[in-house]
Design a protein around this motif. Structure first.
Motif, PDB file in Angstrom:
ATOM      1  N   THR A  39     -42.835  -2.379  29.542  1.00  0.00           N
ATOM      2  CA  THR A  39     -41.732  -3.277  29.875  1.00  0.00           C
ATOM      3  C   THR A  39     -41.608  -4.364  28.818  1.00  0.00           C
ATOM      4  O   THR A  39     -42.564  -5.071  28.512  1.00  0.00           O
ATOM      5  CB  THR A  39     -41.959  -3.936  31.254  1.00  0.00           C
ATOM      6  N   THR A  40     -40.412  -4.512  28.255  1.00  0.00           N
ATOM      7  CA  THR A  40     -40.139  -5.564  27.284  1.00  0.00           C
ATOM      8  C   THR A  40     -40.136  -6.908  28.005  1.00  0.00           C
ATOM      9  O   THR A  40     -39.661  -7.009  29.135  1.00  0.00           O
ATOM     10  CB  THR A  40     -38.761  -5.319  26.618  1.00  0.00           C
ATOM     11  N   LEU A  41     -40.660  -7.928  27.347  1.00  0.00           N
ATOM     12  CA  LEU A  41     -40.710  -9.248  27.959  1.00  0.00           C
ATOM     13  C   LEU A  41     -39.335  -9.910  28.023  1.00  0.00           C
ATOM     14  O   LEU A  41     -39.045 -10.660  28.944  1.00  0.00           O
ATOM     15  CB  LEU A  41     -41.674 -10.149  27.193  1.00  0.00           C
ATOM     16  N   GLY A  42     -38.496  -9.626  27.054  1.00  0.00           N
ATOM     17  CA  GLY A  42     -37.187 -10.269  26.959  1.00  0.00           C
ATOM     18  C   GLY A  42     -36.145  -9.669  27.870  1.00  0.00           C
ATOM     19  O   GLY A  42     -36.455  -8.994  28.855  1.00  0.00           O
ATOM     20  N   PRO A  43     -34.863  -9.879  27.518  1.00  0.00           N
ATOM     21  CA  PRO A  43     -33.739  -9.489  28.368  1.00  0.00           C
ATOM     22  C   PRO A  43     -33.680  -8.015  28.755  1.00  0.00           C
ATOM     23  O   PRO A  43     -33.191  -7.688  29.825  1.00  0.00           O
ATOM     24  CB  PRO A  43     -32.518  -9.857  27.519  1.00  0.00           C
ATOM     25  N   ALA A  44     -34.182  -7.133  27.939  1.00  0.00           N
ATOM     26  CA  ALA A  44     -34.076  -5.705  28.243  1.00  0.00           C
ATOM     27  C   ALA A  44     -35.112  -5.236  29.263  1.00  0.00           C
ATOM     28  O   ALA A  44     -35.062  -4.106  29.717  1.00  0.00           O
ATOM     29  CB  ALA A  44     -34.220  -4.884  26.966  1.00  0.00           C
ATOM     30  N   GLY A  45     -36.053  -6.106  29.643  1.00  0.00           N
ATOM     31  CA  GLY A  45     -37.111  -5.678  30.557  1.00  0.00           C
ATOM     32  C   GLY A  45     -37.381  -6.684  31.653  1.00  0.00           C
ATOM     33  O   GLY A  45     -36.685  -6.735  32.659  1.00  0.00           O
ATOM     34  N   ALA A  46     -38.413  -7.514  31.439  1.00  0.00           N
ATOM     35  CA  ALA A  46     -38.802  -8.511  32.437  1.00  0.00           C
ATOM     36  C   ALA A  46     -37.774  -9.633  32.526  1.00  0.00           C
ATOM     37  O   ALA A  46     -37.787 -10.412  33.470  1.00  0.00           O
ATOM     38  CB  ALA A  46     -40.174  -9.092  32.103  1.00  0.00           C
TER      39      ALA A  46
END
Length: 88
Positions: A27-34
């Protein structure tokens, strides 16, 4: 060690009022994930730095927005290993 770091990151996100359902190492930390916004990402970074005694410079901190949970955990673990090796 990486499992402990991952759990700390997830616990921190819960404390920061983020839903961690479905968040894993990919999971990406930024907008595309978390979906951490810049201030939340900065808070998470500070929490990790304080807990593990590691530091991320400004460029590295900005790069975390496109990093995954697994990449963050691996980066922290690598810094801890380097520090431990240097202490020996």
């Amino acid at each position: 060690m990486t499992n402990e770091i991952r759990q700390f990151v997830l616990d921190s996100l819960v404390e920061m009022k983020y839903d961690v359902t479905g968040i894993d190492d990919d999971t990406t930390l930024g907008p595309a994930g978390a979906d951490l916004e810049s201030l939340a990402l900065a808070e998470l970074t500070v929490r990790v730095e304080e807990r593990y005694g590691v530091r991320f410079d400004d460029d590295e901190a900005e790069a975390l927005a496109v990093s995954t949970v697994g990449e963050l955990c691996a980066a922290v673990a690598a810094r801890l290993e380097t520090a431990a090796a240097a202490a020996d």
